[in-house]
Design an enzyme around this catalytic site. Structure first.
Site, mmCIF file in Angstrom:
data_model
loop_
_atom_site.group_PDB
_atom_site.id
_atom_site.type_symbol
_atom_site.label_atom_id
_atom_site.label_comp_id
_atom_site.label_asym_id
_atom_site.label_seq_id
_atom_site.Cartn_x
_atom_site.Cartn_y
_atom_site.Cartn_z
ATOM 1 N N SER A 184 4.307 19.289 -40.427
ATOM 2 C CA SER A 184 5.122 18.617 -41.443
ATOM 3 C C SER A 184 4.372 17.579 -42.267
ATOM 4 C CB SER A 184 6.350 17.967 -40.795
ATOM 5 O OG SER A 184 7.310 18.942 -40.471
ATOM 6 N N LYS A 240 4.742 17.953 -45.947
ATOM 7 C CA LYS A 240 5.803 17.360 -46.781
ATOM 8 C C LYS A 240 5.306 16.171 -47.598
ATOM 9 C CE LYS A 240 9.598 18.908 -43.799
ATOM 10 N NZ LYS A 240 9.121 19.211 -42.462
ATOM 11 N N SER A 246 12.340 14.400 -41.617
ATOM 12 C CA SER A 246 11.480 15.562 -41.859
ATOM 13 C C SER A 246 12.302 16.818 -42.118
ATOM 14 C CB SER A 246 10.529 15.788 -40.667
ATOM 15 O OG SER A 246 9.422 16.573 -41.030
ATOM 16 N N LYS A 259 3.716 9.850 -42.218
ATOM 17 C CA LYS A 259 4.428 11.082 -41.882
ATOM 18 C C LYS A 259 4.005 11.585 -40.513
ATOM 19 C CE LYS A 259 7.390 14.272 -42.834
ATOM 20 N NZ LYS A 259 7.678 14.378 -41.384
#
Length: 291
Positions: free
Chosen positions: A75, A78, A134, A242
């Site tokens: 992720s 992202k 997320s 993140k």
């Protein structure tokens, strides 16, 4: 008198012999002291497959461990999704959530922002839904809208990566979930480069440094509450950035903090323990400041 002199000579000899034995004993009781470097200045242990830490204020690379090795980044993908959207969209734009957006997260075992089909949500709020919990549903909605279409959006992601000098990165979707046709990849160094660029955008930094975000209900959507998965927040100067996880990628983390007038940006990839990535990141930040 003669015998007395003999006895005195013998006693003197014994005292001299005893003194000779005592001298080494005293020397052994005072060993040489070797200076020890403080452990705070030793490089912290990094258990992930790859790691990279840079002082973005000076350009100095503080740590590099297999930082150019290509691997899945889950992720962390992202971050690029948010960066492209912020280049394409206005924060006040509204995106209508579709059932396909919702199904995408559910059908692919992706984390979700629990978006509801039919809701019209502003881009600024969808970015929180993308980055804090997320949400793969948020990623799908944003990519579908600003590609336009998923394939068009992925092309923009790869074009942007090229512009940023991310020579060892390939994006295949907007969320980092595994794909049957093959996963994308990046490197710790490339992800740090991306984070440095994204953190120059105030709206991005506002999102990633938030521990939670509440969206009140109105006539266009229900209320939403999202909590950040990044446990770095709350520590001095923390900016997020993140978290990520898939079985192939392991536990990943892009992190950043402003410390003592310096902006430190780091990436850990392929960690086998979820919480240890946060401990390692914190140790690296403290070490970089003191070193």
């Amino acid at each position: 008198m003669h015998n007395g002199k003999v006895r005195l000579s013998v006693c003197a000899a014994l005292l001299t012999f005893a003194a000779g034995l005592a001298t080494p004993a005293v020397a052994q009781a005072t060993p040489t002291r070797i200076p020890v470097t403080e452990t705070a200045y030793n490089t912290p242990n990094v258990y992930g497959r790859a790691a990279y830490l840079i002082d973005a204020s000076t350009g100095k690379v503080e740590l590099s461990k297999d930082a150019t090795e290509r691997m899945p980044v889950a992720s962390l993908t992202k971050v690029m999704t948010a960066y492209v959207v912020l280049k394409e969209a206005k924060l006040t734009d509204k995106v209508t959530i579709t059932s396909a957006d919702v199904r995408h997260a559910d059908d692919n075992d992706g984390t979700s922002a629990d978006l509801r089909a039919g809701d019209r949500v502003q881009v600024k709020d969808l970015l929180y839904g993308l980055m804090l919990p997320s949400g793969a549903d948020a990623a799908h909605a944003l990519a579908r809208t600003y590609g336009p279409g998923l394939d068009g959006f992925v092309r923009k992601m790869n074009s942007t990566a090229k512009q940023l000098g991310m020579k060892d990165s390939l994006y295949v979707n907007a969320d980092g979930l595994p794909m049957a046709g093959g996963d994308g990849y990046s490197t710790a160094k490339d992800q740090a480069r991306l984070a440095e660029a994204a953190l120059r955008i105030p709206a991005f930094t506002a999102v990633t440094s938030s521990q939670s975000h509440y969206v009140p209900s109105n006539g266009e959507h229900r209320s939403y509450t999202w909590v950040n998965t990044n446990k770095m927040l709350g520590t001095p100067g923390a900016l997020g950035v993140k978290t990520g996880f898939t079985r192939a990628a392991g536990y990943c983390l892009t992190f950043a903090a402003d410390r003592d007038g310096h902006r430190l940006i780091g990436v850990i990839l392929g960690e086998s323990a979820s919480n240890r990535r946060f401990d390692t990141a914190q140790n690296l930040l403290s070490w970089a400041v003191k070193a």
